[in-house]
Design an enzyme around this catalytic site. Structure first.
Site, short mmCIF file in Angstrom:
data_model
loop_
_atom_site.label_atom_id
_atom_site.label_comp_id
_atom_site.label_asym_id
_atom_site.label_seq_id
_atom_site.Cartn_x
_atom_site.Cartn_y
_atom_site.Cartn_z
N ASN A 32 0.80 -1.23 0.00
CA ASN A 32 0.00 0.00 0.00
C ASN A 32 0.84 1.28 0.00
O ASN A 32 0.43 2.29 -0.56
CB ASN A 32 -1.02 -0.01 1.14
CG ASN A 32 -0.39 -0.22 2.49
OD1 ASN A 32 0.66 -0.84 2.61
ND2 ASN A 32 -1.02 0.28 3.52
N LYS A 82 12.04 -8.38 1.78
CA LYS A 82 11.06 -9.11 0.95
C LYS A 82 9.91 -8.14 0.70
O LYS A 82 9.00 -8.00 1.50
CB LYS A 82 10.57 -10.34 1.71
CG LYS A 82 10.11 -11.50 0.86
CD LYS A 82 9.01 -11.19 -0.12
CE LYS A 82 7.62 -11.32 0.49
NZ LYS A 82 6.56 -10.83 -0.42
N PRO A 83 9.97 -7.44 -0.46
CA PRO A 83 8.88 -6.49 -0.74
C PRO A 83 7.61 -7.23 -1.14
O PRO A 83 7.66 -8.41 -1.46
CB PRO A 83 9.42 -5.68 -1.93
CG PRO A 83 10.52 -6.47 -2.52
CD PRO A 83 10.95 -7.52 -1.54
N GLY A 136 -0.93 -7.68 7.06
CA GLY A 136 -2.18 -8.01 7.72
C GLY A 136 -1.92 -8.66 9.08
O GLY A 136 -0.85 -9.22 9.33
N LEU A 157 13.89 -16.84 18.72
CA LEU A 157 14.22 -15.96 19.86
C LEU A 157 14.77 -14.62 19.40
O LEU A 157 15.78 -14.14 19.91
CB LEU A 157 15.21 -16.65 20.81
CG LEU A 157 14.69 -17.88 21.52
CD1 LEU A 157 15.77 -18.48 22.41
CD2 LEU A 157 13.46 -17.55 22.36
N GLU A 172 3.81 -3.96 12.31
CA GLU A 172 2.82 -2.89 12.12
C GLU A 172 1.70 -3.52 11.32
O GLU A 172 1.88 -3.84 10.15
CB GLU A 172 3.51 -1.74 11.36
CG GLU A 172 2.95 -0.38 11.67
CD GLU A 172 1.78 -0.04 10.79
OE1 GLU A 172 0.79 -0.81 10.80
OE2 GLU A 172 1.84 0.98 10.10
N CYS A 232 -3.39 1.55 6.88
CA CYS A 232 -3.66 1.00 8.21
C CYS A 232 -4.24 2.04 9.14
O CYS A 232 -4.82 1.68 10.16
CB CYS A 232 -2.38 0.42 8.79
SG CYS A 232 -1.00 1.55 8.65
N GLU A 259 7.61 2.01 14.48
CA GLU A 259 8.54 2.55 13.50
C GLU A 259 8.79 4.02 13.84
O GLU A 259 8.05 4.62 14.60
CB GLU A 259 7.94 2.47 12.10
CG GLU A 259 7.61 1.06 11.68
CD GLU A 259 6.84 1.01 10.37
OE1 GLU A 259 7.16 0.16 9.54
OE2 GLU A 259 5.92 1.83 10.20
O1 TXE Z 1 -1.17 -8.56 3.12
P1 TXE Z 1 -0.10 -9.57 3.64
P2 TXE Z 1 -2.09 -8.64 1.81
C1 TXE Z 1 -4.06 -5.98 5.62
C2 TXE Z 1 -5.30 -5.48 4.92
C3 TXE Z 1 -5.34 -6.30 3.68
C4 TXE Z 1 -4.85 -7.63 4.22
C5 TXE Z 1 -4.29 -8.54 3.16
O2 TXE Z 1 -6.43 -5.75 5.71
O3 TXE Z 1 -6.63 -6.43 3.15
O4 TXE Z 1 -3.84 -7.29 5.15
O5 TXE Z 1 -3.35 -7.85 2.35
C6 TXE Z 1 4.09 -11.04 3.11
N1 TXE Z 1 5.18 -15.28 5.84
N2 TXE Z 1 -2.87 -5.17 5.34
O6 TXE Z 1 -2.51 -10.03 1.48
O7 TXE Z 1 -0.34 -10.93 3.06
C7 TXE Z 1 3.56 -10.59 1.78
O8 TXE Z 1 4.20 -11.26 0.72
C8 TXE Z 1 5.93 -14.20 5.58
C9 TXE Z 1 -2.55 -4.17 6.31
O9 TXE Z 1 -1.39 -7.91 0.75
O10 TXE Z 1 -0.07 -9.45 5.10
C10 TXE Z 1 3.85 -9.10 1.85
O11 TXE Z 1 5.22 -8.86 1.54
N3 TXE Z 1 5.51 -13.16 4.84
C11 TXE Z 1 -1.28 -3.51 6.07
C12 TXE Z 1 3.58 -8.78 3.32
O12 TXE Z 1 3.69 -10.03 4.02
C13 TXE Z 1 4.26 -13.21 4.34
C14 TXE Z 1 -0.66 -3.51 4.76
C15 TXE Z 1 2.19 -8.21 3.60
O13 TXE Z 1 1.24 -9.02 2.95
C16 TXE Z 1 3.41 -14.30 4.59
C17 TXE Z 1 -1.07 -4.60 3.90
C18 TXE Z 1 3.92 -15.38 5.37
N4 TXE Z 1 3.19 -16.46 5.66
C19 TXE Z 1 -2.16 -5.35 4.20
N5 TXE Z 1 2.23 -14.06 3.99
C20 TXE Z 1 -0.87 -2.35 6.93
N6 TXE Z 1 -0.64 -2.57 8.21
O14 TXE Z 1 -0.74 -1.23 6.44
C21 TXE Z 1 2.32 -12.85 3.39
N7 TXE Z 1 3.55 -12.34 3.59
#
Ligand code: TXE
Length: 498
Positions: free
Chosen positions: A152, A175-176, A229, A244, A250, A284, A462
């Site tokens: 986002n 990891k973007p 998320g 650990l 966030e 967020c 942050e």
């Molecule tokens: O987020 P993900 P998504 C919330 C928002 C959105 C929902 C899903 O509600 O609708 O999350 O969005 C990585 N192990 N936010 O699916 O999956 C992923 O590749 C390690 C809130 O896009 O949480 C990406 O780089 N990494 C939020 C990052 O995590 C993993 C911003 C975020 O993706 C992983 C975005 C795993 N198992 C979404 N699964 C905010 N706080 O601003 C995913 N990723």
């Protein structure tokens, strides 16, 4: 024609070891923009090893903080020259209006400058150890930090984490998000151009369930820092727990916007509109619950609805577009489903609530900015994060009622309070169980100001000195300055040793 994006490991752009890739498509037109290398767990391991080697041979952390700051300031200057180009790339990938991306990216050199300054001015401590000893405590970098970032605000969120981590002397593997990797990757090249040694910042592109998971499970990390998320955050934090290592997370939010009867109503409406629909609501700290004092609720809602209906949706590259598409089909479906469910559960759509019709919207993930009323805590929409252009408006009676409703949430990231009474502002901000409260404002950020939340919104924060400290650990050196001999086993006398 699509371009190819590669992994960046040890200063080199490389394909995934098994040659696999995935594509990034424009959320506006559906056209393929990039073919992106999909890092395997073995590639993640190579990246962590490269970062660890760079940490161990001290090629970055061994440089004096003042010189590290010079490099970060050079990077800030290079970035300032590339804002327009990067803003365009961000808009193409994630669909946020170009005007928004320009405004956001123009601030980012400040993060490099701020944390460069923090690195130069950070000091250790000399706690009193009692007579005969001197205790010098320095803060040292942690090692290899894994940064997992979302789509986002692809560059802003990468920058928040990276600038603190790098200034403190750590090595990184980033990891973007699979939906927006291009600009974070470009930043890594820029940092090396500015003088960050190769191997210090490595990037592994890939999907969350594969590459992200491999990074978060890697035992070679000394810290994990994620924005994403809440469920992803729980998984990543659990992996960090097994290693650990500390985690900064966030995560989600459902920010309340509290409008009191004495507020400047025009400004409050403008603020609520901004809070709800900036980034097409995909942030967020989105103002997802607007609470308005009963005596002004109807007038406020009338004005908010009129302004929401007047927002211009369209091509995010066009200068007059205010609302772009959502980032993906899944994200739009999430919004449409939330609106349908809210209606089923008794909510009333006051503005929007539809996929817009017309040729201009036919290929992108557009959804009309939406305001709903008649929402109660019995409905899912009161609690669930939707992460899109959808907000709700409800009335409240008095301060206590406003606080009770605002704190009735699983998340605790941000909030805003709109009032002209300083006492109300202070009491309400004190009572809100959140990390950030803006008074007569919303969504303001500064590299010096902590950004993080309570409850399901995450761990740690942050920005600011706290974020810098969280990328270091104390290292204590205790010096015997007594000049007295000490031989515990040569005597049976009571000696002091602890
Ligand atoms: O987020 P993900 P998504 C919330 C928002 C959105 C929902 C899903 O509600 O609708 O999350 O969005 C990585 N192990 N936010 O699916 O999956 C992923 O590749 C390690 C809130 O896009 O949480 C990406 O780089 N990494 C939020 C990052 O995590 C993993 C911003 C975020 O993706 C992983 C975005 C795993 N198992 C979404 N699964 C905010 N706080 O601003 C995913 N990723």
């Amino acid at each position: 024609m699509s371009r190819t994006l590669l992994l960046h490991i040890d200063g080199k752009d490389v394909a995934a070891s098994d040659g696999a890739s995935f594509t990034v498509a424009s959320p506006t037109t559906g056209e393929t923009l990039y073919d992106v290398a999909h890092a395997t767990p073995a590639d993640v391991d190579t990246a962590v090893t490269a970062a660890r080697t760079a940490f161990d041979d001290r090629r970055w952390r061994g440089i004096a903080p003042r010189e590290r700051a010079r490099v970060l300031n050079r990077a800030a200057a290079l970035l300032a020259d590339r804002i327009d180009a990067y803003a365009r790339l961000e808009t193409l990938q994630i669909g946020r209006p170009l005007r928004e991306m320009r405004a956001q990216l123009a601030r980012l050199p400040e993060w490099l400058e701020y944390f460069g300054a923090v690195a130069q001015t950070a000091e250790g401590t000399v706690p009193d150890f009692g007579a005969g000893h001197l205790n010098v405590v320095r803060r040292v970098p942690l090692g290899v930090a894994g940064l997992i970032t979302p789509w986002n605000h692809p560059l802003l969120i990468t920058m928040k984490k990276l600038s603190a981590a790098l200034a403190a002397g750590n090595s990184l593997v980033i990891k973007p998000s699979e939906l927006g990797p291009a600009v974070p990757l470009a930043l890594v090249g820029l940092l090396e151009e500015a003088g960050v040694p190769p191997g210090v910042v490595n990037t592994v592109t890939g999907l969350g369930a594969t590459t992200g998971r491999a990074l978060s499970e890697h035992r070679g990390l000394a810290k994990l820092d994620i924005t994403g998320g809440t469920e992803t955050g729980r998984t990543v934090a659990a992996n960090a727990g097994r290693s650990l290592i500390p985690v900064t997370a966030e995560l989600g939010g459902k920010a309340p916007v509290l409008v009191f009867a004495d507020a400047d109503l025009d400004q409050a409406v403008a603020g609520a509109l901004f809070a709800s629909f900036i980034a097409t609501g995909q942030t967020c700290v989105q103002g997802a619950r607007i609470l308005v004092q009963r005596s002004v609720h109807d007038e406020f809602t009338r004005r908010l609805v009129a302004r929401t209906r007047a927002l211009r949706l369209g091509d995010p590259l066009a200068a007059d577009t205010q609302i772009g598409p959502l980032v993906s089909e899944a994200q739009r479906a999430k919004v449409a489903d939330a609106v349908a469910k809210a209606q089923d559960q008794g909510a009333r759509v006051l503005a929007g609530g539809r996929v817009p019709e017309g040729e201009a919207y036919s290929r992108g993930w557009f959804y009309e900015p939406t305001v709903v009323g008649d929402v109660t805590p019995a409905q899912d929409l009161w609690y669930e994060e939707v992460f899109g252009p959808l907000t709700l408006v409800v009335p409240f009676d008095d301060e206590a009622d406003a606080l009770r409703r605002a704190n009735d949430a699983e998340f605790g990231l941000a909030s805003s309070v709109w009032t002209c009474d300083i006492g109300t502002a202070l009491r309400v901000s004190e009572g809100l169980d959140v990390g950030i409260t803006w008074i007569n404002d919303h969504h303001r950020i500064d590299p010096a100001s902590p950004w993080g939340g309570s409850k399901d919104s995450g761990i740690g924060s942050e920005n600011g000195l706290d974020a810098y400290h969280a990328y270091t650990r104390p290292k204590s050196v205790v010096i015997n300055s007594s000049g007295q001999p000490f031989d515990w086993f040569a005597t049976t006398e009571d000696l002091r040793y602890s």
